[in-house]
Scaffold this active site. Structure first.
Site, PDB file in Angstrom:
ATOM      1  N   CYS A  86     -29.077  12.614  18.743  1.00  0.00           N
ATOM      2  CA  CYS A  86     -30.012  10.941  19.324  1.00  0.00           C
ATOM      3  C   CYS A  86     -31.149  10.883  18.452  1.00  0.00           C
ATOM      4  O   CYS A  86     -31.995   9.654  18.842  1.00  0.00           O
ATOM      5  CB  CYS A  86     -30.154  11.252  20.568  1.00  0.00           C
ATOM      6  SG  CYS A  86     -28.520  10.329  21.480  1.00  0.00           S
TER       7      CYS A  86
ATOM      8  N   HIS B  43     -30.008   3.093  24.297  1.00  0.00           N
ATOM      9  CA  HIS B  43     -30.104   3.551  24.013  1.00  0.00           C
ATOM     10  C   HIS B  43     -29.407   3.565  22.739  1.00  0.00           C
ATOM     11  O   HIS B  43     -27.799   3.631  22.506  1.00  0.00           O
ATOM     12  CB  HIS B  43     -29.487   4.964  24.243  1.00  0.00           C
ATOM     13  CG  HIS B  43     -29.948   5.837  23.724  1.00  0.00           C
ATOM     14  ND1 HIS B  43     -29.746   6.476  22.439  1.00  0.00           N
ATOM     15  CD2 HIS B  43     -29.838   7.343  24.422  1.00  0.00           C
ATOM     16  CE1 HIS B  43     -30.622   7.382  21.915  1.00  0.00           C
ATOM     17  NE2 HIS B  43     -30.317   7.718  23.540  1.00  0.00           N
TER      18      HIS B  43
END
Lengths: 426, 374
Positions: free
Chosen positions: A174, A351
């Site tokens: 991420c 996200h």
């Protein structure tokens, strides 16, 4: 103004930015929605969601690709973002004068392709990989080799823009988007290239990806009100919401950019990173790796904590991340953290995983350029354990010269970037 | 610019474990161990059985990893041992890590069961959701994620400077070595662990390469001799990690360099007939290579293998040429590291003054690495 930083390295200017998210196509559309506090999260229409614990995401449904699969969508999002960024930079679309660094989601063959192979195998009983292999040997599926290997998205983007050298595909989970930018910054500072095209892209909301995160209990299950599900820093936050996006930045040696009369949108002043060997999905309880990544980014930028005007948070809306991020920031910024604005773009975009660091880099630079801080929306129930100024629910005007952007990921990845309107002392 | 030297090598493959074993196998010249039965008609070179406990002490860590990660973690541990870095927590705390990786294996029984059931499912989408929700092991995801080999190395070995994972098949290996070298040479960092791991004993990767028509389907034959019968690669399970550092840094901690990395060059030719041969000439010129030893990563894929052979005749006339594929098979993301490891070992033994390592991707990407005496 000196075109070298305090360490004598070339300054790295940003001369082009592009993005596509669930909020809109293009940086201006995305920015308008982001500063209006709009959410791009909605019910998933792309595939049936019966039987799933999470049925919402920030998918990008306006972009069509064939065959529909993560690498094709990720490639398209990268192309759209890069087209916008390169156009803004004024550099060549066909012969980009620099290297390509691209964060791409790990790809693999998906269920429609497995099903097609199973059918082509002629097997009518139990299907095993032996049958799929038999079908693969017919040569009818040759194109899927290229489609589902890891270097293909980068290769196609490199072809399209004529970037120089061997393109680098990377993953730091991420924080991948931030790492792509960091690699570009480093290459320019070393003098290997005058320009770099840095991209983060992720179009991987499909049943299996969603279920994998769901099985790790990482996703919000508050499906009733999709727009309200991503609630970074709120007491009732219960996980992140998957999103899709692409973002691209054109980085240039500031001296070369200045010499060709390019408009400089801002600078990448500092990069910091630190590994964490504590756990596969959780951070060290003392937050030290994140703290060290932030400090390293500030040091690299030649700034002190007092110089930062705004933090673009990683802010995923998971109980763990937001607590740890608040703790780490407080350790670095001290008492000032209570009044230093920090907001999460993910409250609206979701996200975007591999793309997030790049998307948030573009938004950080837009914040500097417009003097407007995007809010953290869905902030209705403050978490007393996280006493931060999260710019709740409504955008705020402020003079922002220096921004810290945080990115953290599974596997102990911590990457922080510092952007500035100008280098300090300019 | 600072010199960059190799101070530790960890390697595992079908040839065994450790650099000495590999150099001995190379000198012996026997055909590599090949399994022709498990995935018939596709031969693979299976990794030698390893006592995982020796490099991955905790069973709980072993359980969290699939074979590609265990192979990588094991080889990384060997490299740290060889470099004398294993017990230096402070050094490992600032050691940078670049891993070249694809993705992890799947649960083949689950996939087969779902595909069988999908055919008769009234509502295939819902069936897929339900079966994946109930059949997928939650931790399998962490064994699949590309960057989790690096994550596991951080956890198991405490290498926590920072990690980056490069993807993109063979090119990811050359470029990882290139970037690490440049970061050390420029003074940005002092010490790196770089490497890759590959598990060939996986039907899902065989599937990808069989779709593209890249696999050799006969008993083992050396890579240079496969062309007349259509060519093709034999995938190998293994891993290779290297500790790279500046010459000064190695000296300051009393580490003995095996060899130096004098240069790394990589590019992406738009492949057509002749482009690989041309690319290799260009890379060799760029590196100023005058090798008396070549470690070739030739895949055995028809066309590009012959082009490489032709280029090497001009670039390295009279040089000894070894193909890593004939020792360990094609280890994809670990191909370039493997060539560098063997070249460094041979140079350190005094068997050569200068080596050229080639890495020609089976589908795209060309790279070369120049290894010189330490």
């Amino acid at each position: 103004m000196a075109l070298r930083d305090t360490k004598g390295r070339p300054l790295v200017a940003v001369t082009g930015m592009g993005t596509v998210t669930s909020l809109g196509q293009g940086r201006d559309d995305t920015w308008a929605a982001l500063t209006a506090g709009k959410s791009g999260i909605h019910r998933i229409e792309r595939f049936p969601t019966e039987g799933l614990r999470t049925t919402i995401a920030g998918t990008i449904d306006s972009v069509d690709v064939e065959p529909f699969c993560a690498p094709m969508l990720s490639e398209r999002l990268a192309m759209l973002a890069a087209e916008e960024a390169v156009a803004q930079s004024g550099l060549s679309h066909e012969s980009f004068p620099g290297a390509l660094f691209i964060a791409v989601p790990p790809v693999e063959m998906e269920w429609p392709q497995r099903e097609a192979l199973a059918e082509a195998s002629g097997q009518t009983g139990e299907i095993t990989y032996k049958d799929l292999l038999k079908a693969a040997g017919t040569g009818r599926f040759k194109a899927w080799h290229d489609l589902f290997i890891f270097g293909t998205v980068a290769d196609r983007v490199a072809d399209r823009f004529g970037t120089r050298g061997s393109p680098i595909s990377l993953s730091t989970a991420c924080s991948s988007g931030a790492t792509a930018i960091q690699l570009g910054v480093e290459a320019i500072r070393r003098g290997e290239t005058d320009a770099a095209l840095c991209i983060g892209t992720d179009g991987s909301v499909n049943p299996e990806s969603l279920i994998r995160f769901s099985l790790l209990s990482a996703l919000s299950t508050q499906n009733e009100n999709p727009e309200g599900a991503s609630k970074p820093f709120s007491k009732n936050r219960d996980g992140f919401v998957m999103g899709e996006g692409g973002a691209a930045l054109v980085l240039e040696d500031a001296e070369k950019a200045r010499a060709r009369g390019a408009r400089i949108l801002g600078y990448v002043l500092g990069c910091g990173e630190k590994g964490d060997g504590f756990h596969r999905t959780r951070s060290s309880p003392d937050g030290m790796p994140a703290i060290m990544a932030i400090r390293q980014a500030l040091e690299d930028a030649g700034l002190s904590p007092e110089d930062i005007d705004y933090i673009n948070a990683h802010g995923t809306s998971t109980p763990e991340n937001d607590k740890m991020e608040a703790m780490s920031c407080t350790a670095v910024f001290g008492e000032r953290m209570a009044s230093l604005p920090i907001s999460s773009n993910k409250s609206m975009i979701g996200h975007t995983l591999t793309a997030a660091g790049a998307v948030e880099a573009v938004m950080s630079l837009m914040t500097i350029g417009t003097g407007r801080i995007p809010p953290t929306i869905n902030y209705q129930v403050p978490d007393p354990a996280i006493p931060l100024d999260v710019v709740p629910n409504v955008a705020r005007d402020a003079r922002v010269s220096y921004v810290l952007s945080n990115s953290f990921g599974f596997g102990g990845q911590n990457t922080c970037l510092v952007f500035g309107a100008d280098p300090k002392g300019a | 610019m600072r010199d960059v030297v190799i101070t530790g090598i960890g390697i595992v493959s079908c040839a065994g474990e450790g650099l000495e074993t590999h150099l001995a196998a190379l000198a012996g010249g026997a055909a590599p161990r090949t399994d022709t039965a498990a995935f018939e008609p596709f031969p693979v070179h299976p990794a030698t059985p390893l006592e995982w406990d020796r490099q991955i002490p905790k069973k709980s860590d072993q359980r969290q990893m699939e074979p590609w990660q265990k192979l990588g973690c094991y080889a990384a541990g060997l490299a740290l041992d060889a470099a004398g870095a294993k017990d230096d927590a402070a050094l490992k705390g600032r050691m940078q890590l670049i891993v070249s990786a694809g993705g992890g294996e799947r649960d083949y029984a689950v996939d087969g069961g779902i595909l069988t059931g999908l055919r008769k499912a009234d509502n295939p989408g819902v069936f897929l959701n339900e079966r994946l929700m109930s059949d997928l092991r939650p931790t399998l995801f962490l064994a699949q994620l590309s960057n989790l080999l690096a994550g596991n190395i951080s956890i198991v070995h405490g290498v926590t400077g920072a990690s980056r994972t490069f993807m993109g098949e063979e090119s990811s290996g050359v470029d990882a070595i290139r970037i690490a070298r440049e970061r050390i040479a420029s003074g940005q960092d002092d010490i790196f662990l770089v490497g890759g791991a590959y598990n060939a004993e996986r039907p899902d990767v065989l599937l990808i390469y069989e779709m593209g028509g890249f696999l050799w389907k006969q008993p083992y034959r050396p890579v240079w001799k496969r062309g007349p019968e259509g060519g093709g690669m034999i995938l190998g399970s293994g891993a290779c990690f290297l500790v790279l550092e500046s010459r000064e840094h190695a000296a300051s901690r009393g580490a003995k360099p095996l060899a130096a990395i004098a240069g790394v060059a990589s590019d992406r030719s738009r492949r057509k007939a002749g482009s690989v041969e041309g690319a290799l000439h260009g890379l060799s010129r760029q590196l100023g290579a005058k090798p008396d030893l070549v470690l070739s990563g030739a895949t055995g894929v028809k066309g590009i293998t012959e082009e490489e052979q032709a280029a090497l005749k001009d670039i390295a006339p009279g040089a000894t040429i070894h193909a890593t594929g004939d020792l360990v098979g094609h280890t994809m993301e670990a191909q370039a590291h493997t060539g560098v490891a063997l070249a460094a070992g041979l140079v350190a033994q005094g068997g050569a003054n200068e080596a050229l390592v080639t890495s020609i991707g089976h589908w795209r990407g060309e790279g070369a690495i120049r290894i010189t005496r330490a």
